[in-house]
Design a protein around this motif. Structure first.
Motif, PDB file in Angstrom:
ATOM      1  N   TYR A   7       0.846  -1.186   0.000  1.00 50.77           N
ATOM      2  CA  TYR A   7       0.000   0.000   0.000  1.00 50.77           C
ATOM      3  C   TYR A   7       0.883   1.237   0.000  1.00 50.77           C
ATOM      4  CZ  TYR A   7      -3.001  -3.744   1.650  1.00 50.77           C
ATOM      5  OH  TYR A   7      -3.643  -4.947   1.789  1.00 50.77           O
ATOM      6  N   MET A  60      -6.251   2.448   7.669  1.00 54.85           N
ATOM      7  CA  MET A  60      -6.396   2.302   6.225  1.00 54.85           C
ATOM      8  C   MET A  60      -5.968   0.908   5.760  1.00 54.85           C
ATOM      9  SD  MET A  60      -5.462   6.004   4.586  1.00 54.85           S
ATOM     10  CE  MET A  60      -6.870   7.098   4.288  1.00 54.85           C
ATOM     11  N   CYS A  90      -8.704  -1.466   6.474  1.00 59.40           N
ATOM     12  CA  CYS A  90      -9.780  -1.350   5.485  1.00 59.40           C
ATOM     13  C   CYS A  90      -9.415  -2.105   4.207  1.00 59.40           C
ATOM     14  CB  CYS A  90     -10.054   0.123   5.188  1.00 59.40           C
ATOM     15  SG  CYS A  90     -11.452   0.425   4.083  1.00 59.40           S
ATOM     16  N   PHE A  91      -8.183  -1.932   3.745  1.00 59.54           N
ATOM     17  CA  PHE A  91      -7.731  -2.628   2.547  1.00 59.54           C
ATOM     18  C   PHE A  91      -7.856  -4.141   2.707  1.00 59.54           C
ATOM     19  CE2 PHE A  91      -5.375   1.022   0.594  1.00 59.54           C
ATOM     20  CZ  PHE A  91      -5.724   0.772  -0.720  1.00 59.54           C
ATOM     21  N   ILE A 121     -10.146  -3.956  -3.434  1.00 56.90           N
ATOM     22  CA  ILE A 121     -10.076  -2.530  -3.102  1.00 56.90           C
ATOM     23  C   ILE A 121      -8.790  -1.929  -3.671  1.00 56.90           C
ATOM     24  CG2 ILE A 121      -9.950  -0.832  -1.231  1.00 56.90           C
ATOM     25  CD1 ILE A 121     -11.515  -2.822   0.509  1.00 56.90           C
ATOM     26  N   VAL A 145      -8.424   3.741  -0.764  1.00 61.32           N
ATOM     27  CA  VAL A 145      -9.086   3.948   0.525  1.00 61.32           C
ATOM     28  C   VAL A 145      -8.995   5.422   0.893  1.00 61.32           C
ATOM     29  CG1 VAL A 145      -8.943   3.512   3.019  1.00 61.32           C
ATOM     30  CG2 VAL A 145      -8.738   1.607   1.413  1.00 61.32           C
ATOM     31  N   SER A 146     -10.100   5.967   1.407  1.00 62.64           N
ATOM     32  CA  SER A 146     -10.138   7.354   1.853  1.00 62.64           C
ATOM     33  C   SER A 146     -10.719   7.409   3.263  1.00 62.64           C
ATOM     34  CB  SER A 146     -10.969   8.208   0.892  1.00 62.64           C
ATOM     35  OG  SER A 146     -10.887   9.579   1.210  1.00 62.64           O
ATOM     36  N   VAL A 179     -17.021  -0.471   2.409  1.00 65.98           N
ATOM     37  CA  VAL A 179     -16.562  -0.730   1.043  1.00 65.98           C
ATOM     38  C   VAL A 179     -17.726  -0.553   0.078  1.00 65.98           C
ATOM     39  CG1 VAL A 179     -15.500  -2.388  -0.535  1.00 65.98           C
ATOM     40  CG2 VAL A 179     -14.872  -2.417   1.896  1.00 65.98           C
ATOM     41  N   GLY A 230     -12.697   1.818  -0.586  1.00 71.02           N
ATOM     42  CA  GLY A 230     -12.826   1.648   0.852  1.00 71.02           C
ATOM     43  C   GLY A 230     -12.849   2.987   1.558  1.00 71.02           C
ATOM     44  N   PHE A 231     -13.576   3.035   2.678  1.00 74.97           N
ATOM     45  CA  PHE A 231     -13.678   4.291   3.423  1.00 74.97           C
ATOM     46  C   PHE A 231     -13.601   4.016   4.916  1.00 74.97           C
ATOM     47  CE2 PHE A 231     -15.748   7.986   5.334  1.00 74.97           C
ATOM     48  CZ  PHE A 231     -15.172   9.022   4.621  1.00 74.97           C
ATOM     49  N   VAL A 232     -12.768   4.791   5.616  1.00 75.47           N
ATOM     50  CA  VAL A 232     -12.639   4.689   7.068  1.00 75.47           C
ATOM     51  C   VAL A 232     -13.425   5.840   7.691  1.00 75.47           C
ATOM     52  CG1 VAL A 232     -11.053   4.639   9.025  1.00 75.47           C
ATOM     53  CG2 VAL A 232     -10.353   3.661   6.823  1.00 75.47           C
TER      54      VAL A 232
END
Length: 333
Positions: A89, A107, A110-111, A117, A120-121, A141, A201-203
């Motif tokens: 990443y 992050m 999330c990945f 994915i 990611v943001s 996601v 993906g989103f955190v």
């Protein structure tokens, strides 16, 4: 549990007042398995020395020195090209920004929910403004094309800035240069390109701080309505890719009307030459130029509105005269 290697990248050029804070925010991460690429773009203000001091203390830091001064986007591309072949990443942190301690860990987590994915943001804090609202909670996601449609249809903007995002490193390595050069908002367009083939993906946490005001890298264009031209370009380029033909056509028509209304509202405020040059540059990336007749009709509507709102018209006239007086004083001095 093994931690995947993350490449953190900070390109810098004469950012000595902020670089130490940026570097320390990366070194303070709760996630430890990362390399940190610091790319010096021929700095002359002591930034290189700051980077070297940190590199002496932490073996994860690697300094890359550019042999000649590069423009911002080519420099970003050169810095990204230096990431390790082993990293999974990649996280950009601009030199005047910072990330919060759980950024990398959150992050990466999330990945790891899916190999599909690519991007990611998260929420970010720009100055004192919280950004990224509108993404559906608590969804972690979304299919990439669904995320692209959400942005096109509603304007929900969750891509922030390069400091807000984390990419799958294989995408960064495969696409050279990573950011297309010559665009106004190359980072937003890159997100849309990734979403064609990868999921999003989103955190749901604030993970980065972006500097605002005259200390920010993007401060010079703050009065040029950058979001308006960004929106127009994205719709023109990507609506047909992600939407059905009729919806895409309707959205393009609506977005053009809204964009030219923004330009007309600025026109009656008498913006400087730089404003129009900025928008002409953006339109050229589409193979377009300003639609003068369409703009004239929108300006006429603005003028008619001002005629029935004389108080606003007087205020705008005062601002124009005041600007001209300031300009003449500067020339006289």
């Amino acid at each position: 549990m093994n931690q995947p290697l993350v490449s953190v990248v900070t390109p810098f050029y004469n950012t000595a007042p902020f670089l130490a804070q940026c570097i320390e925010s990366v070194l303070a991460q709760t996630y430890s398995n990362f390399e940190y690429v610091l790319s010096d773009n021929c700095s002359t203000d002591g930034s290189r020395e700051i980077a070297e001091r940190y590199a002496q203390r932490d073996s994860r830091i690697r300094i890359v020195r550019q042999p000649k001064l590069l423009a911002q986007v080519p420099h970003y591309n050169a810095a990204l090209a230096a990431i390790s072949a082993e990293s999974q990443y990649c996280k950009m942190v601009q030199a005047d920004d910072a990330i919060f301690p759980e950024c990398l860990q959150s992050m990466v987590r999330c990945f790891q929910q899916s190999e599909s994915i690519g991007l990611v943001s998260a929420y970010d804090l720009k100055g004192t403004i919280l950004r990224g609202s509108g993404y559906p909670f608590p969804t972690p996601v979304l299919p990439g094309k669904e995320m692209a449609r959400l942005y096109l249809r509603t304007g929900t903007f969750v891509f922030g800035s390069p400091s807000t995002l984390m990419y799958r490193s294989s995408i960064v390595r495969e696409q050279k240069p990573f950011y297309q050069e010559g665009l106004l908002h190359e980072d937003t367009e890159k997100c849309m390109q990734i979403l064609e083939h990868w999921d999003f993906g989103f955190v749901h946490q604030v993970l980065s701080f972006l500097r605002a005001g005259n200390e920010s890298i993007t401060y010079a264009t703050r009065n040029f309505q950058p979001r308006a031209i960004d929106r127009y370009i994205i719709v023109r380029k990507f609506a047909s890719l992600f939407l059905e033909p009729q919806e895409a056509a309707d959205l393009k028509l609506f977005t053009k009307r809204e964009y030219y209304r923004v330009l007309a509202a600025e026109a009656v405020r008498f913006p400087g030459r730089e404003f129009w040059q900025y928008h002409q540059k953006g339109l050229r990336t589409l193979g377009e130029s300003l639609d003068s007749s369409y703009l004239a009709r929108q300006v006429l509507k603005q003028v008619l509105w001002l005629l029935v709102n004389p108080g606003t018209a007087v205020l705008l006239l005062w601002r124009f005269v005041n600007r001209k007086l300031k300009w003449h004083r500067v020339v006289a001095d």
